[in-house]
Design an enzyme around this catalytic site. Structure first.
Site, PDB file in Angstrom:
ATOM      1  N   TYR A  52      -2.606 -38.444  46.174  1.00  0.00           N
ATOM      2  CA  TYR A  52      -2.902 -37.653  47.727  1.00  0.00           C
ATOM      3  C   TYR A  52      -2.877 -38.449  48.569  1.00  0.00           C
ATOM      4  CZ  TYR A  52      -3.979 -33.778  44.425  1.00  0.00           C
ATOM      5  OH  TYR A  52      -3.819 -32.484  43.416  1.00  0.00           O
ATOM      6  N   SER A 215      -2.188 -24.489  43.557  1.00  0.00           N
ATOM      7  CA  SER A 215      -1.265 -23.839  44.489  1.00  0.00           C
ATOM      8  C   SER A 215      -1.350 -22.339  44.597  1.00  0.00           C
ATOM      9  CB  SER A 215       0.210 -24.185  44.315  1.00  0.00           C
ATOM     10  OG  SER A 215       0.243 -25.441  44.792  1.00  0.00           O
ATOM     11  N   PRO A 216      -2.641 -21.548  44.377  1.00  0.00           N
ATOM     12  CA  PRO A 216      -3.029 -20.079  44.332  1.00  0.00           C
ATOM     13  C   PRO A 216      -2.091 -19.458  45.509  1.00  0.00           C
ATOM     14  CG  PRO A 216      -4.595 -21.082  45.389  1.00  0.00           C
ATOM     15  CD  PRO A 216      -3.873 -22.320  44.822  1.00  0.00           C
ATOM     16  N   GLY A 220       7.060 -20.089  43.636  1.00  0.00           N
ATOM     17  CA  GLY A 220       7.956 -21.119  43.199  1.00  0.00           C
ATOM     18  C   GLY A 220       7.255 -22.543  42.892  1.00  0.00           C
ATOM     19  N   PHE A 221       7.915 -23.437  42.963  1.00  0.00           N
ATOM     20  CA  PHE A 221       7.160 -25.013  42.985  1.00  0.00           C
ATOM     21  C   PHE A 221       7.287 -25.555  44.153  1.00  0.00           C
ATOM     22  CE2 PHE A 221       7.189 -29.492  42.153  1.00  0.00           C
ATOM     23  CZ  PHE A 221       6.182 -29.523  41.057  1.00  0.00           C
ATOM     24  N   GLU A 223       7.155 -24.001  47.082  1.00  0.00           N
ATOM     25  CA  GLU A 223       8.229 -23.303  47.978  1.00  0.00           C
ATOM     26  C   GLU A 223       7.693 -22.578  49.298  1.00  0.00           C
ATOM     27  OE1 GLU A 223      11.146 -21.134  45.947  1.00  0.00           O
ATOM     28  OE2 GLU A 223      11.250 -22.534  44.327  1.00  0.00           O
TER      29      GLU A 223
END
Length: 305
Positions: A52, A215-216, A220-221, A223
């Protein structure tokens, strides 16, 4: 903020975690406000990874913790390693080197949890076991887990490990429901009945492994968020209406939907907005009924058999 135990570790973590992936480029005062807001909202669990911000996120976090005067003993720190430029690396040397660098950037003697970030096709479980045992014996890492692993990958590792894997970080949101879709469409000749993860959700429940939802708010991934997105008109209509009934925002409801699942999933929220952190924290007090949970699920375009 309610608490949950991570796996069988005994760690008492806030049921919502702040993910620190996006803080590397923030101004110091903005980071301070974000962390102060999260702490005051009851969040004590902070998720990191060595990639990160190329490690910068951990350094920025540490500087802010010092400015705010937060005590290390009151924080639960988790970080991840294993992703390198163009390949994955679960070698003993890389794991040990990565942890030393993580500890330096976080300016701490230990991590509460270390996760292996993404599966390494060339993993040698015995080598991972040696690395974990070294870290455990030295006191550098208290507990261990994985991220984005399926049941057989966890079993392969666990067979050689002297300690239990306590967490598995997986993508899950109202619009990314693969972990539950196939369980609702068993034995049907349709796309939604395909099991792409080996029944990972039920596996983790059986093995007492805490699922952490990354990513709640994403669809998509990476997006973008589904909240207020014109691609999801029905979902946003339902979220707005139901949020009004509870006196909260759709942001709160999106996290409450995850918390409603009996697997006791811990959302990893990567927002950099203090206001959104406040809204997220309120989800700990929102209890959706079974009909409400399914209404949101169907509004996202999911059909029931």
């Amino acid at each position: 903020m309610k608490r949950l135990q991570i796996g069988t570790s005994g760690l008492s973590a806030s049921e919502i975690s702040l993910g620190c992936m996006r803080i590397a480029g923030m101004a110091p005062d903005a980071v301070d406000t974000l962390l102060k807001t999260s702490w005051e909202a009851g969040i004590n669990f902070y998720d990191h990874a060595d990639i990160y911000g190329g490690g910068k996120s951990e350094e920025v976090f540490t500087a802010s913790v010092k400015r705010l005067g937060l005590q290390r003993s009151e924080l639960l720190l988790q970080s991840k390693c294993g992703i390198r430029s163009g390949f994955f690396d679960f070698s003993k040397e890389h794991i040990l080197t990565s942890v030393d660098k993580i500890l330096t950037r976080l300016d701490t003697d230990y991590l509460d949890i270390l996760l292996l970030h993404r599966p390494d096709a060339l993993v040698e479980p015995e080598e991972v076991a040696e690395a974990f045992e070294t870290l455990k014996q030295s006191g550098k890492v208290l507990h261990f887990g994985v991220s984005n692993h399926n049941p057989s990958q966890i079993e392969l590792l666990q067979a050689s490990l002297p300690m239990k894997l306590e967490a598995n970080q997986l993508q899950f949101s109202i619009t990314n429901t693969g972990m539950v879709d196939h369980g609702l469409n068993v034995n049907m000749e349709i796309e939604r009945s395909n099991d792409r993860d080996g029944g990972i959700l039920n596996y983790c429940r059986l093995k007492k492994i805490t699922v952490q939802a990354w990513s709640p708010f994403q669809h998509g991934f990476f997006e973008g968020t589904f909240l207020g997105n014109p691609k999801f008109p029905k979902l946003n209509e339902v979220l707005e209406a139901m949020a009004g009934e509870f006196g909260v925002t759709p942001t709160t409801l999106a996290i409450a939907w995850i918390l409603r699942h009996p697997a006791k999933i811990q959302p990893i929220v990567g927002t950099t907005s203090p206001e959104r952190v406040k809204q997220v924290a309120l989800a700990s007090e929102v209890a959706l009924t079974r009909p409400q949970w399914y209404e949101i699920y169907r509004a996202a375009g999911n059909t029931l058999p």
